[in-house]
Design a protein around this motif. Structure first.
Motif, PDB file in Angstrom:
ATOM      1  N   GLU A  88       0.751  -1.194   0.088  1.00 50.87           N
ATOM      2  CA  GLU A  88       0.065   0.188   0.122  1.00 50.87           C
ATOM      3  C   GLU A  88       0.813   1.287   0.216  1.00 50.87           C
ATOM      4  O   GLU A  88       1.922   1.299   0.627  1.00 50.87           O
ATOM      5  CB  GLU A  88      -0.906  -0.017   1.233  1.00 50.87           C
ATOM      6  CG  GLU A  88      -1.952   1.128   1.048  1.00 50.87           C
ATOM      7  CD  GLU A  88      -3.232   0.924   2.328  1.00 50.87           C
ATOM      8  OE1 GLU A  88      -3.431   1.976   2.607  1.00 50.87           O
ATOM      9  OE2 GLU A  88      -3.509  -0.234   2.405  1.00 50.87           O
ATOM     10  N   GLY A  89       0.361   2.195  -0.825  1.00 50.89           N
ATOM     11  CA  GLY A  89       1.157   3.535  -0.922  1.00 50.89           C
ATOM     12  C   GLY A  89       0.728   4.625   0.062  1.00 50.89           C
ATOM     13  O   GLY A  89       0.010   4.091   1.322  1.00 50.89           O
ATOM     14  N   ASP A  90       0.685   5.590   0.167  1.00 47.49           N
ATOM     15  CA  ASP A  90       0.323   6.900   1.036  1.00 47.49           C
ATOM     16  C   ASP A  90      -1.269   6.955   1.230  1.00 47.49           C
ATOM     17  O   ASP A  90      -1.544   7.166   2.289  1.00 47.49           O
ATOM     18  CB  ASP A  90       0.826   8.229   0.718  1.00 47.49           C
ATOM     19  CG  ASP A  90       2.328   8.052   0.879  1.00 47.49           C
ATOM     20  OD1 ASP A  90       2.988   7.302   1.664  1.00 47.49           O
ATOM     21  OD2 ASP A  90       3.230   8.781   0.009  1.00 47.49           O
ATOM     22  N   LYS A  91      -1.806   6.431   0.219  1.00 47.08           N
ATOM     23  CA  LYS A  91      -3.157   6.588   0.259  1.00 47.08           C
ATOM     24  C   LYS A  91      -4.009   5.084   0.192  1.00 47.08           C
ATOM     25  O   LYS A  91      -3.447   4.223  -0.425  1.00 47.08           O
ATOM     26  CB  LYS A  91      -3.791   7.391  -0.839  1.00 47.08           C
ATOM     27  CG  LYS A  91      -3.345   8.907  -0.883  1.00 47.08           C
ATOM     28  CD  LYS A  91      -4.033   9.585  -2.076  1.00 47.08           C
ATOM     29  CE  LYS A  91      -3.301  10.962  -2.019  1.00 47.08           C
ATOM     30  NZ  LYS A  91      -3.857  11.907  -3.198  1.00 47.08           N
ATOM     31  N   PRO A  92      -4.938   4.749   1.124  1.00 43.41           N
ATOM     32  CA  PRO A  92      -5.548   3.415   0.711  1.00 43.41           C
ATOM     33  C   PRO A  92      -5.696   3.092  -0.525  1.00 43.41           C
ATOM     34  O   PRO A  92      -6.443   3.907  -1.244  1.00 43.41           O
ATOM     35  CB  PRO A  92      -6.796   3.534   1.772  1.00 43.41           C
ATOM     36  CG  PRO A  92      -6.529   4.695   2.690  1.00 43.41           C
ATOM     37  CD  PRO A  92      -5.700   5.763   1.896  1.00 43.41           C
TER      38      PRO A  92
END
Length: 123
Positions: A88-92
């Motif tokens: 997962e990146g910075d945003k869901p």
């Protein structure tokens, strides 16, 4: 888990929660620990030693290829065409870091574990 922010450990030790770890990587000279936003260094000299410790603790880390030991609980997507997993990146839901998975050695196992975990979360 005690790690270092720099590969020589000159900045001193840092306490890192194992649950924050996405993957361990190696370039044969050092072990790197990747979290969502940082990279740390580890004093062990092989992924095999780390894998043995994590398995003894029953933690969900799996060998993806000779250079990657991945946390299956943090994998959000598998690219079946290119044999990669994404975290997962910075945003869901956003792709973050990735790791390669060797074919055919580890790919089927990683894919099966991913699908099994997806089934548990979709219930």
């Amino acid at each position: 888990m005690v790690v270092a922010r720099d590969e020589d450990g000159k900045t001193g030790p840092v306490e890192l929660e194992v649950t924050e770890i996405l993957k361990f990587t190696t370039d044969k000279a050092r072990i790197q620990i990747h979290t969502k936003n940082d990279v740390y260094y580890f004093p062990f000299d092989s992924l095999e030693k780390i894998q043995n410790i994590l398995q003894a603790l029953n933690l969900p880390f799996v060998r993806a290829d000779r250079g990657n030991l991945i946390n299956m609980d943090k994998v959000i997507e598998i690219d079946e065409k290119f044999a990669k997993v994404y975290f997962e990146g910075d945003k869901p839901g956003e792709r973050g870091k990735d790791a390669t998975v060797s074919r055919p050695t580890n790919y089927k196992r990683v894919l099966a574990l991913f699908r099994e975990r997806q089934g548990r979360t979709n219930r």
